[in-house]
Design an enzyme around this catalytic site. Structure first.
Site, PDB file in Angstrom:
ATOM      1  N   PRO A   1      10.192  -8.383  14.145  1.00 14.14           N
ATOM      2  CA  PRO A   1       8.989  -7.568  13.921  1.00 14.14           C
ATOM      3  C   PRO A   1       8.355  -7.682  12.523  1.00 14.14           C
ATOM      4  O   PRO A   1       8.360  -6.735  11.738  1.00 14.14           O
ATOM      5  CB  PRO A   1       9.497  -6.149  14.183  1.00 14.14           C
ATOM      6  CG  PRO A   1      10.932  -6.201  13.780  1.00 14.14           C
ATOM      7  CD  PRO A   1      11.405  -7.564  14.186  1.00 14.14           C
ATOM      8  N   CYS A   2       7.738  -8.800  12.258  1.00 17.57           N
ATOM      9  CA  CYS A   2       7.048  -8.993  10.981  1.00 17.57           C
ATOM     10  C   CYS A   2       5.842  -8.058  10.845  1.00 17.57           C
ATOM     11  O   CYS A   2       5.404  -7.770   9.734  1.00 17.57           O
ATOM     12  CB  CYS A   2       6.626 -10.443  10.801  1.00 17.57           C
ATOM     13  SG  CYS A   2       5.581 -11.087  12.112  1.00 17.57           S
ATOM     14  N   HIS A   3       5.338  -7.555  11.964  1.00 13.95           N
ATOM     15  CA  HIS A   3       4.190  -6.638  11.922  1.00 13.95           C
ATOM     16  C   HIS A   3       4.544  -5.298  11.283  1.00 13.95           C
ATOM     17  O   HIS A   3       3.655  -4.556  10.894  1.00 13.95           O
ATOM     18  CB  HIS A   3       3.636  -6.413  13.336  1.00 13.95           C
ATOM     19  CG  HIS A   3       4.607  -5.797  14.288  1.00 13.95           C
ATOM     20  ND1 HIS A   3       5.544  -6.550  14.966  1.00 13.95           N
ATOM     21  CD2 HIS A   3       4.797  -4.513  14.667  1.00 13.95           C
ATOM     22  CE1 HIS A   3       6.270  -5.743  15.731  1.00 13.95           C
ATOM     23  NE2 HIS A   3       5.826  -4.502  15.563  1.00 13.95           N
TER      24      HIS A   3
END
Length: 157
Positions: A120-122
């Site tokens: 989850p880079c977001h």
């Protein structure tokens, strides 16, 4: 390497992988021909992504096999520790890696994450709480953060 293209609420996504694991999940910049048949080695990934978008899944349990440097893989591993519905600043990420001075390198590795949503880079934002740097566009980053929020924003219109 097997591939498939699926539809998501944010556009078409391409999934690549083999018996060693999922190597990439990425948004395509344009609509693409959706896969009629999902290869067996990608089926669980497709199932879990669909569950995520239906608000039925908050984490992924997949065999992953992304390509990257040792440092990038360390950053991606740290990203996996950010809980669903939470965010972390780039500075906090660098500190978790053991050195606040690697903030730019950590941000660069974050941007090269090949496993959209699954890693989850977001969930990484600026220290002031604002959004920045998302390969799929800030509107998609905002959509994902809203999707994971306990407090859903309702539209007035």
């Amino acid at each position: 390497m097997e591939t498939c293209i699926i539809n998501t609420p944010l556009g078409s996504a391409k999934i690549c992988g083999d018996i060693n694991g999922i190597s990439s999940v990425c948004l395509l910049n344009s609509e693409a021909q959706l896969s009629e048949v999902i290869p067996e080695v990608l089926l669980e990934c497709v199932t879990q992504l669909k569950s995520y978008f239906k608000n039925e899944r908050k984490s992924f349990d997949l065999k992953l096999n992304p390509e990257g440097t040792v440092f990038q893989k360390n950053v991606w591993h740290q990203l996996e520790t950010i809980p669903y519905g939470k965010t972390m600043s780039y500075l906090e990420l660098a500190k978790q890696l053991g050195d606040a001075n690697v903030i730019r390198a950590a941000a660069s590795a974050n941007g090269k994450n090949p496993l959209w949503i699954i890693v989850p880079c977001h969930r990484v934002i600026r220290s002031d709480g604002s959004l920045t740097g998302y390969a799929g566009g800030l509107h998609r980053k905002q959509w994902l953060i809203n999707h994971e929020s306990d407090y859903k924003q309702q539209s007035l219109f």
